[in-house]
Design a protein around this motif. Structure first.
Motif, short mmCIF file in Angstrom:
data_model
loop_
_atom_site.label_atom_id
_atom_site.label_comp_id
_atom_site.label_asym_id
_atom_site.label_seq_id
_atom_site.Cartn_x
_atom_site.Cartn_y
_atom_site.Cartn_z
N TYR A 40 30.76 35.51 -3.19
CA TYR A 40 30.73 34.90 -1.86
C TYR A 40 31.24 35.79 -1.15
O TYR A 40 32.08 36.84 -1.17
CB TYR A 40 32.32 33.76 -1.69
N ILE A 41 30.65 35.52 0.91
CA ILE A 41 31.62 36.44 1.79
C ILE A 41 32.71 35.77 2.14
O ILE A 41 32.24 34.98 2.82
CB ILE A 41 30.00 37.16 2.73
N ARG A 42 33.38 36.51 1.99
CA ARG A 42 34.55 35.95 2.34
C ARG A 42 36.00 36.45 4.16
O ARG A 42 34.95 37.52 4.53
CB ARG A 42 35.77 35.75 1.46
N PRO A 43 36.18 35.46 5.11
CA PRO A 43 37.13 36.37 5.71
C PRO A 43 37.34 38.03 5.77
O PRO A 43 37.85 38.03 4.27
CB PRO A 43 38.43 35.66 6.45
N ASN A 44 37.21 38.56 6.42
CA ASN A 44 37.18 40.21 6.65
C ASN A 44 35.89 41.02 5.73
O ASN A 44 35.89 42.26 5.48
CB ASN A 44 38.34 40.63 6.35
N GLU A 45 34.86 40.25 5.43
CA GLU A 45 34.33 40.97 4.07
C GLU A 45 33.05 40.96 4.73
O GLU A 45 32.20 39.89 5.76
CB GLU A 45 33.95 40.15 3.04
N SER A 46 31.70 41.65 4.10
CA SER A 46 30.01 41.49 4.67
C SER A 46 29.50 41.39 3.60
O SER A 46 30.08 41.15 2.33
CB SER A 46 30.27 42.89 5.62
N CYS A 47 28.05 41.62 3.98
CA CYS A 47 27.53 41.56 3.09
C CYS A 47 26.36 42.59 2.83
O CYS A 47 25.62 42.98 3.17
CB CYS A 47 26.30 40.57 3.05
N ILE A 48 26.80 42.95 1.01
CA ILE A 48 26.93 44.08 0.65
C ILE A 48 24.48 44.51 0.67
O ILE A 48 24.04 45.49 0.91
CB ILE A 48 27.09 44.80 -0.77
N SER A 77 33.81 53.15 5.18
CA SER A 77 34.89 52.58 4.46
C SER A 77 34.11 51.35 4.67
O SER A 77 34.77 50.62 3.62
CB SER A 77 36.53 52.36 5.36
N LEU A 78 34.46 50.33 5.41
CA LEU A 78 33.71 48.82 5.19
C LEU A 78 32.72 48.99 4.22
O LEU A 78 33.27 47.97 3.04
CB LEU A 78 32.98 48.28 6.49
N PHE A 79 32.03 49.64 4.30
CA PHE A 79 31.20 49.06 3.40
C PHE A 79 31.21 50.24 1.82
O PHE A 79 30.09 49.79 0.98
CB PHE A 79 29.43 49.95 3.71
N TYR A 80 31.30 51.15 2.26
CA TYR A 80 32.34 51.53 0.17
C TYR A 80 33.46 50.15 0.32
O TYR A 80 33.38 50.26 -1.40
CB TYR A 80 32.75 52.94 0.72
N GLN A 81 33.80 50.23 0.80
CA GLN A 81 34.94 48.75 0.08
C GLN A 81 34.05 47.31 -0.48
O GLN A 81 34.07 46.92 -1.26
CB GLN A 81 35.49 47.94 0.99
N TYR A 138 30.67 47.37 -1.97
CA TYR A 138 30.26 48.05 -3.51
C TYR A 138 31.53 47.95 -3.85
O TYR A 138 31.09 47.74 -5.39
CB TYR A 138 29.79 49.60 -2.37
N ASN A 139 32.41 48.65 -3.74
CA ASN A 139 33.40 48.77 -4.86
C ASN A 139 33.71 47.07 -5.43
O ASN A 139 33.50 46.40 -6.42
CB ASN A 139 34.35 49.47 -4.70
N LEU A 140 33.73 46.26 -4.20
CA LEU A 140 35.06 44.56 -4.78
C LEU A 140 33.61 43.72 -5.50
O LEU A 140 33.82 43.34 -6.63
CB LEU A 140 34.69 43.70 -3.29
N ARG A 141 32.29 44.31 -4.90
CA ARG A 141 30.89 43.43 -5.24
C ARG A 141 30.38 43.85 -7.38
O ARG A 141 29.63 43.50 -7.82
CB ARG A 141 29.34 43.57 -4.66
N TYR A 142 30.75 45.67 -7.04
CA TYR A 142 30.50 46.01 -8.25
C TYR A 142 31.48 45.09 -9.34
O TYR A 142 30.92 45.44 -10.37
CB TYR A 142 30.52 47.98 -8.66
#
Length: 210
Positions: A70-78, A122-126, A128-132
């Motif tokens: 799920y993409i929650r508030p303050n998140e993006s679609c990696i 940093s937005l997309f590194y975060q 990647y880490n979250l989805r991994y």
């Protein structure tokens, strides 16, 4: 103005110059629930950042769906981000789970922002880490947890994400997102109800935390 302030808070780690450019070049949209915003095979034109609401990302194979995240508030679609950088068609489907306010970053601007503004990475590194991390959890659940516990954990996560209890969801949708059959979900749901962990109502499923 409220949307602008929400975006500035969500992306507060960005420089003022980049923030101003993003707000000038991007679109802010209110998207109703159950709207498909990305289809499998479609080329990515915009990358979403959720300001409020919830977006479901899943894959489809052999007429079956599998929930990815799920993409929650303050998140993006990696997945959208990765496909756009490689100029490849999307391998996932994205649908709004509820009414959502979304910032849409134009793909043709993103690569330039990444090169010119290191803080943007940093937005997309975060992500990647979250989805991994979520992927490892999903694999662990599939390999080591029985379906009744997977289903119970899934329902608790639904409550947490939607802030609704009972959760309005069908056995067919649950089966689709867990990659199993509706009949199996119905059987396991009956078991959870007998154990006092859930209660099925006409308008949804009530979950009791243990």
């Amino acid at each position: 103005m409220k949307n602008i302030e929400d975006i500035k808070r969500a992306l507060s780690f960005l420089s003022p110059a980049l923030m101003a450019d993003i707000l000038q070049q991007s679109a802010i949209r209110d998207i109703p629930a159950d709207t498909v915003i990305l289809r499998e095979g479609q080329y990515v034109k915009v990358i979403p950042i959720v300001i409020s609401g919830l977006i479901k990302v899943f894959s489809s194979y052999d007429e079956k769906e599998l929930l990815l995240y799920y993409i929650r508030p303050n998140e993006s679609c990696i997945m959208s981000f990765a496909a756009s950088l490689r100029n490849e068609p999307s391998r996932v489907i994205a649908v709004t789970e509820e009414d959502s306010n979304v910032l849409l970053l134009p793909v043709d601007k993103v690569s330039g922002w990444l090169n010119q503004h290191p803080s943007f990475n940093s937005l997309f590194y975060q992500q990647y880490n979250l989805r991994y991390s979520e992927l490892l959890d999903t694999i662990s659940h599939i390999l080591f947890k029985k379906l009744d516990m997977r289903l119970y954990d899934y329902l608790n996560e639904k409550v947490r994400l939607t802030k609704q209890n009972p959760v309005k969801i069908s056995h067919r949708q649950i089966a689709s997102e867990l990659g199993t059959a509706r009949e199996v979900v119905s059987r396991v749901m009956k078991k959870l109800e007998q154990e006092g962990k859930v209660k099925q109502h006409a308008n949804g499923i009530e979950i009791f935390s243990w």
